[in-house]
Design a protein around this motif. Structure first.
Motif, PDB file in Angstrom:
ATOM      1  N   VAL A 175      -7.726   1.025   4.375  1.00 39.12           N
ATOM      2  CA  VAL A 175      -6.774   2.072   4.780  1.00 39.12           C
ATOM      3  C   VAL A 175      -7.513   3.370   5.065  1.00 39.12           C
ATOM      4  CG1 VAL A 175      -4.860   3.519   3.991  1.00 39.12           C
ATOM      5  CG2 VAL A 175      -4.799   1.052   3.611  1.00 39.12           C
ATOM      6  N   LEU A 176      -8.413   3.772   4.167  1.00 36.33           N
ATOM      7  CA  LEU A 176      -9.140   5.029   4.355  1.00 36.33           C
ATOM      8  C   LEU A 176     -10.000   4.992   5.611  1.00 36.33           C
ATOM      9  CD1 LEU A 176     -10.181   5.924   0.698  1.00 36.33           C
ATOM     10  CD2 LEU A 176      -8.401   6.983   2.093  1.00 36.33           C
ATOM     11  N   ALA A 177     -10.562   3.845   5.914  1.00 31.42           N
ATOM     12  CA  ALA A 177     -11.377   3.726   7.118  1.00 31.42           C
ATOM     13  C   ALA A 177     -10.541   3.961   8.369  1.00 31.42           C
ATOM     14  CB  ALA A 177     -12.033   2.354   7.177  1.00 31.42           C
ATOM     15  N   HIS A 178      -9.278   3.546   8.335  1.00 33.45           N
ATOM     16  CA  HIS A 178      -8.410   3.710   9.501  1.00 33.45           C
ATOM     17  C   HIS A 178      -7.861   5.133   9.623  1.00 33.45           C
ATOM     18  CE1 HIS A 178      -8.110  -0.262  11.331  1.00 33.45           C
ATOM     19  NE2 HIS A 178      -8.145  -0.787  10.115  1.00 33.45           N
ATOM     20  N   VAL A 179      -7.582   5.777   8.492  1.00 31.78           N
ATOM     21  CA  VAL A 179      -6.938   7.095   8.565  1.00 31.78           C
ATOM     22  C   VAL A 179      -7.935   8.239   8.637  1.00 31.78           C
ATOM     23  CG1 VAL A 179      -4.905   6.259   7.336  1.00 31.78           C
ATOM     24  CG2 VAL A 179      -6.728   7.385   6.043  1.00 31.78           C
ATOM     25  N   ARG A 180      -9.236   7.971   8.405  1.00 32.26           N
ATOM     26  CA  ARG A 180     -10.230   9.042   8.502  1.00 32.26           C
ATOM     27  C   ARG A 180     -10.272   9.572   9.935  1.00 32.26           C
ATOM     28  NH1 ARG A 180     -15.716   7.968   5.714  1.00 32.26           N
ATOM     29  NH2 ARG A 180     -14.455   8.667   3.954  1.00 32.26           N
ATOM     30  N   TRP A 237       0.718   7.013  11.618  1.00 29.02           N
ATOM     31  CA  TRP A 237      -0.327   6.243  10.948  1.00 29.02           C
ATOM     32  C   TRP A 237      -1.207   5.563  11.996  1.00 29.02           C
ATOM     33  CZ3 TRP A 237      -0.972   4.843   5.561  1.00 29.02           C
ATOM     34  CH2 TRP A 237      -0.119   5.544   4.703  1.00 29.02           C
ATOM     35  N   ALA A 238      -2.514   5.592  11.785  1.00 32.23           N
ATOM     36  CA  ALA A 238      -3.455   4.945  12.705  1.00 32.23           C
ATOM     37  C   ALA A 238      -3.944   3.642  12.094  1.00 32.23           C
ATOM     38  CB  ALA A 238      -4.618   5.876  12.999  1.00 32.23           C
ATOM     39  N   THR A 239      -3.010   2.789  11.660  1.00 35.93           N
ATOM     40  CA  THR A 239      -3.360   1.540  10.995  1.00 35.93           C
ATOM     41  C   THR A 239      -2.783   0.361  11.769  1.00 35.93           C
ATOM     42  OG1 THR A 239      -1.413   1.882   9.583  1.00 35.93           O
ATOM     43  CG2 THR A 239      -3.544   2.497   8.669  1.00 35.93           C
ATOM     44  N   PRO A 240      -3.388  -0.814  11.627  1.00 34.93           N
ATOM     45  CA  PRO A 240      -2.843  -2.013  12.276  1.00 34.93           C
ATOM     46  C   PRO A 240      -1.446  -2.333  11.733  1.00 34.93           C
ATOM     47  CG  PRO A 240      -5.093  -2.377  11.529  1.00 34.93           C
ATOM     48  CD  PRO A 240      -4.660  -1.086  10.935  1.00 34.93           C
ATOM     49  N   PRO A 241      -0.649  -3.074  12.483  1.00 38.31           N
ATOM     50  CA  PRO A 241       0.704  -3.426  12.029  1.00 38.31           C
ATOM     51  C   PRO A 241       0.686  -4.094  10.664  1.00 38.31           C
ATOM     52  CG  PRO A 241       0.397  -4.047  14.332  1.00 38.31           C
ATOM     53  CD  PRO A 241      -0.953  -3.613  13.821  1.00 38.31           C
ATOM     54  N   GLY A 242       1.563  -3.616   9.804  1.00 39.98           N
ATOM     55  CA  GLY A 242       1.712  -4.211   8.485  1.00 39.98           C
ATOM     56  C   GLY A 242       0.840  -3.604   7.403  1.00 39.98           C
ATOM     57  N   LEU A 243      -0.280  -2.969   7.780  1.00 37.22           N
ATOM     58  CA  LEU A 243      -1.199  -2.452   6.766  1.00 37.22           C
ATOM     59  C   LEU A 243      -0.584  -1.286   6.002  1.00 37.22           C
ATOM     60  CD1 LEU A 243      -3.969  -2.552   5.417  1.00 37.22           C
ATOM     61  CD2 LEU A 243      -4.845  -1.076   7.238  1.00 37.22           C
ATOM     62  N   LEU A 248       1.441   0.943   0.990  1.00 37.84           N
ATOM     63  CA  LEU A 248       2.449   1.733   0.278  1.00 37.84           C
ATOM     64  C   LEU A 248       3.166   0.902  -0.780  1.00 37.84           C
ATOM     65  CD1 LEU A 248       3.971   3.923   3.144  1.00 37.84           C
ATOM     66  CD2 LEU A 248       2.366   4.610   1.352  1.00 37.84           C
ATOM     67  N   ALA A 249       3.323  -0.387  -0.551  1.00 40.91           N
ATOM     68  CA  ALA A 249       3.915  -1.255  -1.576  1.00 40.91           C
ATOM     69  C   ALA A 249       3.012  -1.332  -2.797  1.00 40.91           C
ATOM     70  CB  ALA A 249       4.167  -2.655  -0.998  1.00 40.91           C
ATOM     71  N   CYS A 250       1.703  -1.394  -2.571  1.00 36.62           N
ATOM     72  CA  CYS A 250       0.752  -1.406  -3.692  1.00 36.62           C
ATOM     73  C   CYS A 250       0.762  -0.073  -4.435  1.00 36.62           C
ATOM     74  CB  CYS A 250      -0.648  -1.725  -3.191  1.00 36.62           C
ATOM     75  SG  CYS A 250      -0.887  -3.425  -2.637  1.00 36.62           S
ATOM     76  N   VAL A 251       0.847   1.028  -3.676  1.00 37.53           N
ATOM     77  CA  VAL A 251       0.934   2.350  -4.288  1.00 37.53           C
ATOM     78  C   VAL A 251       2.179   2.446  -5.162  1.00 37.53           C
ATOM     79  CG1 VAL A 251       1.319   4.801  -3.804  1.00 37.53           C
ATOM     80  CG2 VAL A 251      -0.397   3.520  -2.499  1.00 37.53           C
ATOM     81  N   ASP A 252       3.306   1.977  -4.643  1.00 39.16           N
ATOM     82  CA  ASP A 252       4.559   2.028  -5.400  1.00 39.16           C
ATOM     83  C   ASP A 252       4.473   1.156  -6.650  1.00 39.16           C
ATOM     84  OD1 ASP A 252       7.477   2.779  -5.565  1.00 39.16           O
ATOM     85  OD2 ASP A 252       7.679   0.597  -5.443  1.00 39.16           O
ATOM     86  N   ALA A 253       3.881  -0.017  -6.524  1.00 45.58           N
ATOM     87  CA  ALA A 253       3.753  -0.902  -7.686  1.00 45.58           C
ATOM     88  C   ALA A 253       2.879  -0.273  -8.765  1.00 45.58           C
ATOM     89  CB  ALA A 253       3.171  -2.247  -7.241  1.00 45.58           C
ATOM     90  N   ALA A 254       1.794   0.399  -8.343  1.00 45.07           N
ATOM     91  CA  ALA A 254       0.930   1.073  -9.317  1.00 45.07           C
ATOM     92  C   ALA A 254       1.670   2.212  -9.995  1.00 45.07           C
ATOM     93  CB  ALA A 254      -0.331   1.585  -8.623  1.00 45.07           C
ATOM     94  N   GLY A 255       2.511   2.899  -9.235  1.00 42.79           N
ATOM     95  CA  GLY A 255       3.317   3.955  -9.832  1.00 42.79           C
ATOM     96  C   GLY A 255       4.306   3.400 -10.842  1.00 42.79           C
ATOM     97  N   GLN A 256       4.949   2.283 -10.496  1.00 43.83           N
ATOM     98  CA  GLN A 256       5.929   1.665 -11.391  1.00 43.83           C
ATOM     99  C   GLN A 256       5.286   1.182 -12.682  1.00 43.83           C
ATOM    100  OE1 GLN A 256       9.245   1.526 -10.991  1.00 43.83           O
ATOM    101  NE2 GLN A 256       9.174   2.561  -9.000  1.00 43.83           N
ATOM    102  N   SER A 257       4.046   0.693 -12.577  1.00 43.33           N
ATOM    103  CA  SER A 257       3.364   0.168 -13.768  1.00 43.33           C
ATOM    104  C   SER A 257       2.643   1.244 -14.564  1.00 43.33           C
ATOM    105  CB  SER A 257       2.358  -0.909 -13.347  1.00 43.33           C
ATOM    106  OG  SER A 257       1.299  -0.340 -12.580  1.00 43.33           O
ATOM    107  N   GLY A 258       2.564   2.453 -13.994  1.00 49.53           N
ATOM    108  CA  GLY A 258       1.879   3.544 -14.675  1.00 49.53           C
ATOM    109  C   GLY A 258       0.376   3.507 -14.540  1.00 49.53           C
ATOM    110  N   THR A 259      -0.150   2.681 -13.632  1.00 51.72           N
ATOM    111  CA  THR A 259      -1.601   2.546 -13.492  1.00 51.72           C
ATOM    112  C   THR A 259      -2.162   3.321 -12.308  1.00 51.72           C
ATOM    113  OG1 THR A 259      -1.348   0.521 -12.169  1.00 51.72           O
ATOM    114  CG2 THR A 259      -1.573   0.267 -14.563  1.00 51.72           C
TER     115      THR A 259
END
Length: 274
Positions: A175-180, A237-243, A248-259
């Protein structure tokens, strides 16, 4: 923020944005200024600049003017703050928020200021140089308008220090490689270069402080880090489709788990004109 840019971040050409995007950027600037971690960075910068009553100060790349108004409170009615921003839209927004303090809001280029030599007692320049084409030329211009013995304080981000935990590391790197160069400027290491640049510009008594901003929830991080902010329009966003959605789903899951964890270093560097 600032002028003639080589990157494609929304801050590069605010006046060229749509009305919707311009409003989003202005809201982002305001929200960032209120964030406790950005306020911590600014407290460090205020200590280094040491604004005093009666001084004339320049805020180069002044945004909506919140720092300029804080500086005005330090210099008092006998002093003056010149708030210069490249964006006429942002300057108009700053004028609309004016509190009656000794701030003059101007549209201009930090690399070509319409000011005489030795005109100000000190300079504040926050998160601007990461966007400009020639940071050293801009610094030389800031030095030019500062009187001998005056203080210059630069604040800028080291985007190369950005790191996450709680999500798959490989996904974050992709993700960072695409948004830089899109969400983050191409001059991603500007913060860590500031000390070298001020020494090279001939300033004395140069001091530097890295301030590591810590974000332990996606909501807190999203104020400063657009790549974890689901409110940023999908089309930017400058990312391929779906990325984007996967990330963001992973970010949300980490937020939900407190990690969830994100860290970013912002450098504060100041020096005195000989």
């Amino acid at each position: 923020m600032e002028p003639a840019q080589k990157d494609r971040t929304p801050f590069s050409d605010i006046d060229g944005l749509s009305a919707q995007m311009s409003e989003i950027v202005l809201d982002a600037l305001t929200e960032m200024g209120r964030h406790p971690e950005i306020q911590r960075v600014r407290r460090t910068a205020f200590d280094m600049l040491g604004p005093a009553a009666g001084e004339r100060l320049l805020d180069a790349g002044s945004g909506s003017g919140e720092v300029a108004r804080l500086l005005a409170a330090r210099v008092g009615p006998a002093g003056e703050v010149l708030a210069v921003d490249h964006s006429s839209a942002i300057t108009a927004a700053a004028v609309s928020r004016h509190d009656g303090s000794a701030v003059s809001y101007l549209t201009g280029d930090a690399a070509a200021l319409a000011m005489p030599d030795d005109h100000v007692d000190g300079v504040w320049c926050e998160r601007v140089l990461q966007h400009v084409d020639d940071a050293d030329a801009t610094i030389r211009e800031l030095v030019r308008v500062t009187r001998p013995g005056g203080r210059i304080c630069l604040v800028d981000t080291d985007w190369g220090s950005l790191a996450f935990d709680g999500m798959p590391s490989g996904l974050g790197e992709v993700v960072l490689a695409h948004v830089r160069g899109h969400f983050t400027p191409r001059q991603h290491d500007m913060g860590r270069t500031l000390r070298r640049r001020l020494v090279g510009a001939g300033l004395r008594n140069v001091v530097a402080a890295p301030v590591t901003c810590l974000f332990t929830s996606p909501e807190s991080a999203a104020v400063v880090l657009p790549m974890v902010n689901p409110r940023v329009p999908e089309e930017t966003w400058a990312t391929p489709p779906g990325l984007r959605d996967e990330w963001l789903a992973c970010v949300d899951a980490a937020g939900q788990s407190g990690t969830f964890l994100a860290v970013l270093t912002i450098w504060v560097v100041a020096g005195t004109k000989a």
